[in-house]
Write an enzyme that holds these catalytic residues in place. Structure first.
Site, PDB file in Angstrom:
ATOM      1  N   THR A  72       0.830  -1.211   0.000  1.00 53.75           N
ATOM      2  CA  THR A  72       0.000   0.000   0.000  1.00 53.75           C
ATOM      3  C   THR A  72       0.863   1.258   0.000  1.00 53.75           C
ATOM      4  O   THR A  72       0.632   2.184  -0.777  1.00 53.75           O
ATOM      5  CB  THR A  72      -0.954  -0.010   1.212  1.00 53.75           C
ATOM      6  OG1 THR A  72      -1.850  -1.115   1.077  1.00 53.75           O
ATOM      7  CG2 THR A  72      -1.764   1.272   1.291  1.00 53.75           C
ATOM      8  N   GLY A 200       6.392  -7.910   1.540  1.00 51.53           N
ATOM      9  CA  GLY A 200       7.038  -9.098   2.095  1.00 51.53           C
ATOM     10  C   GLY A 200       6.109 -10.229   2.481  1.00 51.53           C
ATOM     11  O   GLY A 200       6.407 -11.401   2.260  1.00 51.53           O
ATOM     12  N   CYS A 325      -8.457  -7.415   1.936  1.00 50.23           N
ATOM     13  CA  CYS A 325      -8.549  -6.033   2.416  1.00 50.23           C
ATOM     14  C   CYS A 325      -9.982  -5.525   2.415  1.00 50.23           C
ATOM     15  O   CYS A 325     -10.284  -4.516   3.030  1.00 50.23           O
ATOM     16  CB  CYS A 325      -7.699  -5.128   1.551  1.00 50.23           C
ATOM     17  SG  CYS A 325      -6.022  -5.746   1.408  1.00 50.23           S
TER      18      CYS A 325
END
Length: 402
Positions: A72, A200, A325
């Site tokens: 993001t 990650g 999300c």
């Protein structure tokens, strides 16, 4: 009860090697990399080694890698940073209707600040049409942002063609590669990518760390102000344990990618073939061939994806019906709607994303209980009875890509 995790697009478990290394940099090697003493020099060295490993994964140079808190932030920095730094040149940005909300909401923000954004449609496989992209370019276009691979349906976009076109037109090209890094071989030079975001926790590193690749020479400005960290582009003390872990995960991804992909693809293809064979009234969403190795996305007609998920969860299986999300919202996926699915069909979607820890046994168990759950839910659906009488056993035979 056995617990099976089929939601690797939402997040992956941290690799043991990665976690052990991170622990070392939380406890023993805890210095601030900006400090000049030995504790600081030790962590500065570790951060720079991680930068080299992340760069190697996408064939960039280390000074083109900027550490972030994840996808993001990388998307925000790429879009806002390039937009504001280049607004004298133009104010037009091109993206697609199926991007992650980190891109879509950033574009909406930029629209409020004097930029115009074109949201390109996609075809029924969630694939961008190059013709549409070419036609959308104007003399005001400064940036094209197209995701490498879609997080919901797994479709991989024609990145090389987009990069080539952007280069010819002198337009910056950013790709949100959060789902692709670690799963797709990526060479930013060969693909003519100017900016690339990664996160990650999508490839066995921890949450809260990522990187933005910015090709040398790209005009960009910082959006977060403070000290001169990350060569003045990203203020804030570096998340050393996260960064060191990201480097390790990048090293492992580069080393094992081919073997891992072949294994996961084998499992994925078995899931797709079996569901198509065993369950009537299903539609495979996403491109039949150009898709992420672990992505399976089906719409099951006449049932709600939500009830499907809850029933799977009760049997110990974790899957999803769209992007993690937005799973709090009951609206159907914007990706599926953009592909032309109706609300009803989109609501019956199930996303299964496989990872390297999944086994043949996991798959067999899932394929054994899924048809039973679908049948049970359909028997409770008022729509199903009337539809089954009216239609042949598989109305979606056109969706079978065999």
């Amino acid at each position: 009860m056995k617990r099976i995790y089929f939601d690797h697009s939402a997040t992956t478990p941290v690799d043991r090697e990665v976690a052990e290394l991170m622990l070392e940099y939380m406890t023993d090697k805890f210095g601030n990399p900006s400090s000049v003493h030995a504790f600081g020099r030790e962590t500065r060295k570790a951060v720079e080694e991680a930068r080299e490993k992340v760069a190697a994964l996408i064939n960039a140079t280390p000074n083109e890698i900027f550490f972030t808190s994840g996808g993001t932030e990388g998307d925000n920095l790429a879009l806002k940073g390039v937009a504001f730094a280049n607004r004298k040149k133009g104010n037009h940005i091109i993206t697609t209707a199926i991007e992650h909300h980190a891109i879509l909401h950033t574009c909406e923000y930029l629209e409020k600040h004097g930029f115009t954004v074109t949201y390109l449609p996609v075809d029924e496989n969630a694939m961008l049409r190059m013709e549409d992209l070419k036609n959308a370019i104007t003399d005001q276009t400064i940036l094209i942002s197209v995701m490498f691979a879609n997080n919901e349906v797994g479709t991989i976009q024609p990145i090389k063609e987009i990069g080539q076109l952007a280069k010819e037109k002198g337009i910056y090209f950013h790709t949100d590669a959060v789902q692709a890094v670690g799963s797709c071989p990526i060479d930013v030079k060969e693909l003519n990518i100017d900016l690339l975001s990664m996160s990650g926790h999508k490839f066995y590193a921890s949450k809260g760390v990522g990187a933005l690749y910015i090709r040398r020479g790209v005009k960009i400005e910082e959006i977060q102000h403070g000290g001169g960290h990350e060569r003045n582009l990203r203020a804030g003390t570096e998340n050393v344990p996260g960064i060191v872990g990201l480097g390790k995960a990048a090293e492992i991804a580069k080393r094992d990618m081919e073997k891992k992909n072949a294994y996961i693809k084998g499992l994925r293809d078995k899931v797709i073939a079996t569901i198509m064979e065993k369950i009537p009234h299903v539609k495979l969403n996403g491109h039949p061939d150009l898709r992420l190795p672990g992505n399976v996305n089906f719409s099951f007609l006449y049932i709600e994806g939500e009830s499907l998920l809850l029933n799977l969860d009760m049997k110990g299986i974790a899957a999803s019906s769209g992007s993690a999300c937005t799973s709090g919202s009951l609206d159907p996926s914007h990706v599926l709607l953009a592909m032309g699915l109706t609300h009803e069909v989109a609501h019956g979607s199930l996303r299964v994303t496989l990872g390297r820890g999944n086994t043949e046994e996991d798959i067999n168990y899932f394929l054994e209980i899924l048809p039973e759950i679908v049948e049970k839910l359909r028997s409770m659906s008022p729509l199903y009875g009337s539809a089954a009488e009216l239609k042949p056993s598989n109305p979606c035979s056109s969706c079978h890509h065999h």
